[in-house]
Design a protein around this motif. Structure first.
Motif, PDB file in Angstrom:
ATOM      1  N   MET A   1       0.838  -1.171   0.000  1.00 42.07           N
ATOM      2  CA  MET A   1       0.000   0.000   0.000  1.00 42.07           C
ATOM      3  C   MET A   1       0.891   1.245   0.000  1.00 42.07           C
ATOM      4  O   MET A   1       1.950   1.272   0.601  1.00 42.07           O
ATOM      5  N   THR A   2       0.447   2.284  -0.645  1.00 38.16           N
ATOM      6  CA  THR A   2       1.171   3.550  -0.700  1.00 38.16           C
ATOM      7  C   THR A   2       0.758   4.410   0.491  1.00 38.16           C
ATOM      8  O   THR A   2      -0.425   4.547   0.781  1.00 38.16           O
ATOM      9  N   VAL A   3       1.763   4.975   1.173  1.00 35.26           N
ATOM     10  CA  VAL A   3       1.492   5.810   2.343  1.00 35.26           C
ATOM     11  C   VAL A   3       2.226   7.143   2.216  1.00 35.26           C
ATOM     12  O   VAL A   3       3.236   7.255   1.530  1.00 35.26           O
ATOM     13  N   ILE A   4       1.676   8.140   2.897  1.00 32.94           N
ATOM     14  CA  ILE A   4       2.308   9.458   2.991  1.00 32.94           C
ATOM     15  C   ILE A   4       2.772   9.584   4.430  1.00 32.94           C
ATOM     16  O   ILE A   4       1.960   9.549   5.348  1.00 32.94           O
ATOM     17  N   ARG A   5       4.089   9.694   4.624  1.00 33.93           N
ATOM     18  CA  ARG A   5       4.629   9.719   5.983  1.00 33.93           C
ATOM     19  C   ARG A   5       5.878  10.584   6.048  1.00 33.93           C
ATOM     20  O   ARG A   5       6.307  11.141   5.046  1.00 33.93           O
ATOM     21  N   LEU A   6       6.435  10.691   7.249  1.00 40.27           N
ATOM     22  CA  LEU A   6       7.627  11.504   7.466  1.00 40.27           C
ATOM     23  C   LEU A   6       8.885  10.666   7.284  1.00 40.27           C
ATOM     24  O   LEU A   6       8.929   9.509   7.697  1.00 40.27           O
ATOM     25  N   ALA A   7       9.902  11.268   6.688  1.00 39.09           N
ATOM     26  CA  ALA A   7      11.238  10.669   6.605  1.00 39.09           C
ATOM     27  C   ALA A   7      12.164  11.612   7.370  1.00 39.09           C
ATOM     28  O   ALA A   7      12.169  12.819   7.123  1.00 39.09           O
ATOM     29  N   ARG A   8      12.933  11.085   8.300  1.00 43.01           N
ATOM     30  CA  ARG A   8      13.757  11.917   9.174  1.00 43.01           C
ATOM     31  C   ARG A   8      15.110  12.202   8.535  1.00 43.01           C
ATOM     32  O   ARG A   8      15.776  11.320   8.035  1.00 43.01           O
ATOM     33  N   PHE A   9      15.494  13.472   8.584  1.00 35.64           N
ATOM     34  CA  PHE A   9      16.793  13.923   8.123  1.00 35.64           C
ATOM     35  C   PHE A   9      17.386  14.798   9.218  1.00 35.64           C
ATOM     36  O   PHE A   9      16.844  14.885  10.308  1.00 35.64           O
TER      37      PHE A   9
END
Length: 79
Positions: A1-9
């Protein structure tokens, strides 16, 4: 499934997040499909920018938002 989430940098104790579209089976910070915004909790006040057009497109094709992204998008909309 495709999700919209945060990626930490960022670095240790200085987080910066990108709002990304990715496959739910991928790790948090790897292999995203598209970057649609960012969130910086360290500025005063916190800053967030989301490309509404792309967000609506991905929601239209069935992507699900994480709870945190939902809160950030509602908060950024009020500004």
């Amino acid at each position: 499934m495709t999700v919209i989430r945060l990626a930490r940098f960022g670095r240790k104790k200085k987080p910066f997040y990108r709002i990304v579209v990715t496959d739910s089976r991928k790790r948090r910070d790897s292999g995203w499909i598209e970057v649609i915004g960012y969130y910086n909790p360290l500025t005063d006040p916190s800053t967030a920018k989301i490309d509404r057009e792309r967000l609506n497109y991905w929601l239209g094709v069935g992507a699900k938002m994480s709870d945190r992204v939902k809160k950030i998008s509602e908060w950024a909309e009020d500004k």
